[in-house]
Scaffold this active site. Sequence first.
Site, PDB file in Angstrom:
ATOM      1  N   ILE A  11       0.826  -1.217   0.000  1.00 31.02           N
ATOM      2  CA  ILE A  11       0.000   0.000   0.000  1.00 31.02           C
ATOM      3  C   ILE A  11       0.860   1.268   0.000  1.00 31.02           C
ATOM      4  O   ILE A  11       0.470   2.290  -0.580  1.00 31.02           O
ATOM      5  CB  ILE A  11      -1.028   0.000   1.160  1.00 31.02           C
ATOM      6  CG1 ILE A  11      -2.146   0.982   0.868  1.00 31.02           C
ATOM      7  CG2 ILE A  11      -0.389   0.292   2.499  1.00 31.02           C
ATOM      8  CD1 ILE A  11      -2.960   0.695  -0.350  1.00 31.02           C
ATOM      9  N   SER A  33      12.106   0.835   6.437  1.00 28.85           N
ATOM     10  CA  SER A  33      11.670  -0.490   6.032  1.00 28.85           C
ATOM     11  C   SER A  33      12.883  -1.392   6.037  1.00 28.85           C
ATOM     12  O   SER A  33      13.986  -0.940   5.742  1.00 28.85           O
ATOM     13  CB  SER A  33      11.074  -0.421   4.621  1.00 28.85           C
ATOM     14  OG  SER A  33      10.047  -1.355   4.445  1.00 28.85           O
ATOM     15  N   ARG A  34      12.660  -2.658   6.358  1.00 32.12           N
ATOM     16  CA  ARG A  34      13.808  -3.574   6.393  1.00 32.12           C
ATOM     17  C   ARG A  34      14.214  -3.973   4.986  1.00 32.12           C
ATOM     18  O   ARG A  34      15.381  -4.213   4.723  1.00 32.12           O
ATOM     19  CB  ARG A  34      13.463  -4.813   7.231  1.00 32.12           C
ATOM     20  CG  ARG A  34      13.196  -4.471   8.681  1.00 32.12           C
ATOM     21  CD  ARG A  34      12.446  -5.559   9.373  1.00 32.12           C
ATOM     22  NE  ARG A  34      11.200  -5.895   8.667  1.00 32.12           N
ATOM     23  CZ  ARG A  34      10.338  -6.796   9.078  1.00 32.12           C
ATOM     24  NH1 ARG A  34      10.566  -7.467  10.176  1.00 32.12           N
ATOM     25  NH2 ARG A  34       9.243  -7.043   8.383  1.00 32.12           N
ATOM     26  N   LYS A  87      -5.376   1.816   7.970  1.00 32.10           N
ATOM     27  CA  LYS A  87      -6.400   0.994   8.592  1.00 32.10           C
ATOM     28  C   LYS A  87      -5.939  -0.460   8.633  1.00 32.10           C
ATOM     29  O   LYS A  87      -5.167  -0.852   7.774  1.00 32.10           O
ATOM     30  CB  LYS A  87      -7.745   1.124   7.870  1.00 32.10           C
ATOM     31  CG  LYS A  87      -7.725   0.949   6.352  1.00 32.10           C
ATOM     32  CD  LYS A  87      -7.479  -0.319   5.622  1.00 32.10           C
ATOM     33  CE  LYS A  87      -7.797  -1.678   6.084  1.00 32.10           C
ATOM     34  NZ  LYS A  87      -7.571  -2.699   4.990  1.00 32.10           N
TER      35      LYS A  87
HETATM   36  P1  NAP Z   1       2.582  -5.479   3.064  1.00 33.32           P
HETATM   37  O1  NAP Z   1       2.640  -5.407   1.589  1.00 33.32           O
HETATM   38  O2  NAP Z   1       2.810  -6.766   3.753  1.00 33.32           O
HETATM   39  O3  NAP Z   1       3.597  -4.363   3.588  1.00 33.32           O
HETATM   40  C1  NAP Z   1       3.764  -4.033   4.938  1.00 33.32           C
HETATM   41  C2  NAP Z   1       5.228  -3.687   5.170  1.00 33.32           C
HETATM   42  O4  NAP Z   1       5.421  -3.556   6.556  1.00 33.32           O
HETATM   43  C3  NAP Z   1       6.148  -4.798   4.705  1.00 33.32           C
HETATM   44  O5  NAP Z   1       6.604  -4.540   3.411  1.00 33.32           O
HETATM   45  C4  NAP Z   1       7.246  -4.818   5.725  1.00 33.32           C
HETATM   46  O6  NAP Z   1       8.326  -4.065   5.223  1.00 33.32           O
HETATM   47  C5  NAP Z   1       6.675  -4.128   6.933  1.00 33.32           C
HETATM   48  N1  NAP Z   1       6.466  -5.132   7.984  1.00 33.32           N
HETATM   49  C6  NAP Z   1       5.742  -6.250   7.916  1.00 33.32           C
HETATM   50  N2  NAP Z   1       5.770  -6.910   9.072  1.00 33.32           N
HETATM   51  C7  NAP Z   1       6.555  -6.211   9.878  1.00 33.32           C
HETATM   52  C8  NAP Z   1       6.971  -6.388  11.202  1.00 33.32           C
HETATM   53  N3  NAP Z   1       6.604  -7.449  11.943  1.00 33.32           N
HETATM   54  N4  NAP Z   1       7.789  -5.475  11.751  1.00 33.32           N
HETATM   55  C9  NAP Z   1       8.173  -4.427  11.017  1.00 33.32           C
HETATM   56  N5  NAP Z   1       7.803  -4.205   9.759  1.00 33.32           N
HETATM   57  C10 NAP Z   1       6.991  -5.088   9.193  1.00 33.32           C
HETATM   58  O7  NAP Z   1       1.156  -4.950   3.580  1.00 33.32           O
HETATM   59  P2  NAP Z   1       0.202  -3.881   2.903  1.00 33.32           P
HETATM   60  O8  NAP Z   1      -0.740  -4.552   1.989  1.00 33.32           O
HETATM   61  O9  NAP Z   1       0.982  -2.741   2.393  1.00 33.32           O
HETATM   62  O10 NAP Z   1      -0.664  -3.476   4.175  1.00 33.32           O
HETATM   63  C11 NAP Z   1      -0.148  -2.666   5.210  1.00 33.32           C
HETATM   64  C12 NAP Z   1      -1.319  -1.979   5.895  1.00 33.32           C
HETATM   65  O11 NAP Z   1      -2.038  -1.221   4.910  1.00 33.32           O
HETATM   66  C13 NAP Z   1      -2.335  -2.967   6.498  1.00 33.32           C
HETATM   67  O12 NAP Z   1      -2.827  -2.468   7.708  1.00 33.32           O
HETATM   68  C14 NAP Z   1      -3.440  -3.029   5.446  1.00 33.32           C
HETATM   69  O13 NAP Z   1      -4.696  -3.317   6.005  1.00 33.32           O
HETATM   70  C15 NAP Z   1      -3.410  -1.613   4.903  1.00 33.32           C
HETATM   71  N6  NAP Z   1      -3.941  -1.494   3.537  1.00 33.32           N
HETATM   72  C16 NAP Z   1      -3.571  -2.369   2.531  1.00 33.32           C
HETATM   73  C17 NAP Z   1      -4.130  -2.256   1.264  1.00 33.32           C
HETATM   74  C18 NAP Z   1      -3.771  -3.175   0.135  1.00 33.32           C
HETATM   75  O14 NAP Z   1      -4.428  -3.138  -0.928  1.00 33.32           O
HETATM   76  N7  NAP Z   1      -2.746  -3.998   0.249  1.00 33.32           N
HETATM   77  C19 NAP Z   1      -5.069  -1.257   1.006  1.00 33.32           C
HETATM   78  C20 NAP Z   1      -5.364  -0.344   2.003  1.00 33.32           C
HETATM   79  C21 NAP Z   1      -4.809  -0.494   3.261  1.00 33.32           C
HETATM   80  P3  NAP Z   1       9.844  -4.515   5.547  1.00 33.32           P
HETATM   81  O15 NAP Z   1       9.879  -6.009   5.580  1.00 33.32           O
HETATM   82  O16 NAP Z   1      10.620  -3.924   4.426  1.00 33.32           O
HETATM   83  O17 NAP Z   1      10.151  -3.902   6.869  1.00 33.32           O
END
Ligand code: NAP
Length: 309
Positions: A11, A33-34, A87
């Site tokens: 996101i 970010s890691r 969110k």
């Molecule tokens: P994602 O692609 O998994 O990305 C989240 C990032 O957070 C990861 O790339 C990771 O980056 C970091 N992360 C993950 N676990 C971690 C941990 N335990 N400690 C520290 N850093 C961590 O997830 P996303 O889809 O972007 O979603 C993130 C948030 O946005 C959620 O709350 C989701 O509900 C919301 N959201 C998502 C979307 C969608 O379409 N995907 C839409 C609207 C809102 P590093 O590994 O590089 O640190």
Amino acid sequence: MKIALVGIGKIAVDQHVHAIFGSDQWSLGATVSRQGAIENIKSYKDFDLLLAERSDIRVISFCLPPVPRFDYAVKALKSGRHVMLEKPPGATLSECHALIALAQKLRLSLYATWHSREADKVTVAKKWLVDKRLESLKVTWKEDVRRWHPNQNWIWEPGGMGVFDPGINALSIVTEILPVNIHLSDAVLLVPENRQTPIAADLKFYHPDGAAVTATFDWRQKGEQIWTIEAVTDQGTLMLLDGGARIMVDGHKYVLEDDNLLSGEYPRLYAKMAALVAAGGIDMDMRPMVHVSDALSLGRRQSVAPFFD
Ligand code: NAP
């Protein structure tokens, strides 16, 4: 204002970076970010180092999954930064209330963003519904988890919320457009036998005037993806389609001048954050998350076929 983005995942890359780059109110000062990074932007792997080194950055926007977010947000607030939360705003309601108390004590801004509320036709729907008697409201949110959340393990872990991760978007719209508060009365949760969180859910709500309010969330949808809200009233039927991007009344396209000229969900969120910081405000509407928490508390769990990415 300089802002830092924390958690460079789907996101952040799809939406946040573009909204910040496109805004004349914000400048992206750094990312944390890691693994992720944004070209030509200073990138940190260590959040503590950013807080220590970058006193020029006064606002932090968190795009991390809900579970690790609380500890980061506490550090940000304690170091005097304003905080914006993707969110859902946390993994539990208590965490969010703790953040509210901390932000109030430190006189900092805190914003629980609900991006779906900023979809183009949500305000129009709210205005249309305000003087109608609701007979029923039906949410249908059916999407293919493999398409929208490929290999995201956190959504299947405790605190990841499973199908409520998109479902909470629908609930954020419902709580915005209905003129009265509803609460959950019944839920069935379908949980894959190898996972911790639901892949589908059926919800029923109590409405103070007796309207039948239901929601179906399903992550097993193939083909057409469906994000609709149908509201039947004494004066016609409103349909919000495509997650709030389109609206119809009695089968016809409905047009109402909307005063929000800024286009796009995320540009609107960042404009609101700028206003919140300028006014020194806190905006933490927890109602969508209360419904999810109630569903996870009251829901009858049924085990279904295992899910593999
Ligand atoms: P994602 O692609 O998994 O990305 C989240 C990032 O957070 C990861 O790339 C990771 O980056 C970091 N992360 C993950 N676990 C971690 C941990 N335990 N400690 C520290 N850093 C961590 O997830 P996303 O889809 O972007 O979603 C993130 C948030 O946005 C959620 O709350 C989701 O509900 C919301 N959201 C998502 C979307 C969608 O379409 N995907 C839409 C609207 C809102 P590093 O590994 O590089 O640190």
